[in-house]
Design a protein around this motif. Sequence first.
Motif, mmCIF file in Angstrom:
data_model
loop_
_atom_site.group_PDB
_atom_site.id
_atom_site.type_symbol
_atom_site.label_atom_id
_atom_site.label_comp_id
_atom_site.label_asym_id
_atom_site.label_seq_id
_atom_site.Cartn_x
_atom_site.Cartn_y
_atom_site.Cartn_z
ATOM 1 N N MET A 121 0.856 -1.164 0.000
ATOM 2 C CA MET A 121 0.000 0.000 0.000
ATOM 3 C C MET A 121 0.905 1.229 0.000
ATOM 4 N N GLY A 122 0.590 2.185 -0.861
ATOM 5 C CA GLY A 122 1.366 3.417 -0.930
ATOM 6 C C GLY A 122 0.990 4.371 0.182
ATOM 7 N N LEU A 123 1.812 5.401 0.342
ATOM 8 C CA LEU A 123 1.597 6.365 1.418
ATOM 9 C C LEU A 123 0.305 7.156 1.227
ATOM 10 N N ASP A 124 0.040 7.540 -0.010
ATOM 11 C CA ASP A 124 -1.204 8.274 -0.279
ATOM 12 C C ASP A 124 -2.425 7.418 0.054
ATOM 13 N N ALA A 125 -2.352 6.136 -0.283
ATOM 14 C CA ALA A 125 -3.467 5.233 0.024
ATOM 15 C C ALA A 125 -3.600 5.039 1.530
ATOM 16 N N ALA A 126 -2.475 5.002 2.235
ATOM 17 C CA ALA A 126 -2.522 4.835 3.700
ATOM 18 C C ALA A 126 -3.215 6.016 4.351
ATOM 19 N N PHE A 127 -2.901 7.230 3.900
ATOM 20 C CA PHE A 127 -3.562 8.416 4.451
ATOM 21 C C PHE A 127 -5.055 8.394 4.148
ATOM 22 N N GLY A 128 -5.423 7.894 2.994
ATOM 23 C CA GLY A 128 -6.835 7.876 2.607
ATOM 24 C C GLY A 128 -7.631 6.776 3.273
ATOM 25 N N GLU B 271 2.627 8.847 10.672
ATOM 26 C CA GLU B 271 3.852 9.644 10.706
ATOM 27 C C GLU B 271 4.910 8.969 9.836
ATOM 28 N N PRO B 272 5.053 9.430 8.586
ATOM 29 C CA PRO B 272 6.088 8.838 7.729
ATOM 30 C C PRO B 272 7.477 9.348 8.117
ATOM 31 N N ASP B 273 8.477 8.738 7.534
ATOM 32 C CA ASP B 273 9.860 9.134 7.747
ATOM 33 C C ASP B 273 10.054 10.577 7.263
ATOM 34 N N LYS C 76 8.422 12.679 4.110
ATOM 35 C CA LYS C 76 7.669 13.938 4.249
ATOM 36 C C LYS C 76 8.225 15.015 3.326
ATOM 37 N N ARG C 77 9.550 15.148 3.330
ATOM 38 C CA ARG C 77 10.198 16.165 2.497
ATOM 39 C C ARG C 77 9.887 15.915 1.016
ATOM 40 N N THR C 78 9.974 14.668 0.619
ATOM 41 C CA THR C 78 9.689 14.321 -0.778
ATOM 42 C C THR C 78 8.234 14.624 -1.126
ATOM 43 N N MET C 79 7.321 14.279 -0.225
ATOM 44 C CA MET C 79 5.907 14.563 -0.474
ATOM 45 C C MET C 79 5.653 16.065 -0.580
#
Length: 183
Positions: free
Chosen positions: A1-8, A41-43, A47-50
């Motif tokens: 699961m990607g980070l965007d999907a995790a937030f959603g 809370e991602p690394d 966060k910087r990349t996002m």
Amino acid sequence: MGLDAAFGQKNEIAKAVEEELEKAMSAYGYEIVQTLIVDIEPDIHVKRTMNEINAAARLHIAANEKAEAEKILQIKKAEGEAESKYLSGLGIARQRQAIVDGLRDSVLAFSENVPGTSARDVMDMVLVAQYFDTVKEIGATSKSLQCLFPMDQVLSKMLLLRSGRIFFRLKASSISLIKIKDN
């Protein structure tokens, strides 16, 4: 699961954590009633990349909007110039029509009031007068580039080609128009 999907899908993750905790803790006599995920809370690098990705997307949208605004400005400017040229053309057409009307009235009045002259004779005189007005205007402008031709060649060709009945003689400071009588 990607980070965007995790937030959603926070609620689905919370439900999956609850089920897994229920299985693991039920053996010890604990019952899990509810799990709540407050924040993911991602690394710091993630966060910087996002943030860079979001900033780039906003800059892209802003650049498109700016380009669209510049396009609209150019279109409006071109439309204004086209309208200006159209109206200028109408003005020039009206000016030329007024000149033609004035010349016609002048030629008719002159040929009616001076016996023995024709409309062609009057037009030849007008042509010479316009030539001298042009030469005078060129000479009066201090910054003009002047290209003058010998007047005997220019006027004689203009007049002889025009009517074949009038020629002129260049004297020291004046020009004499001589009408050749028709046979």
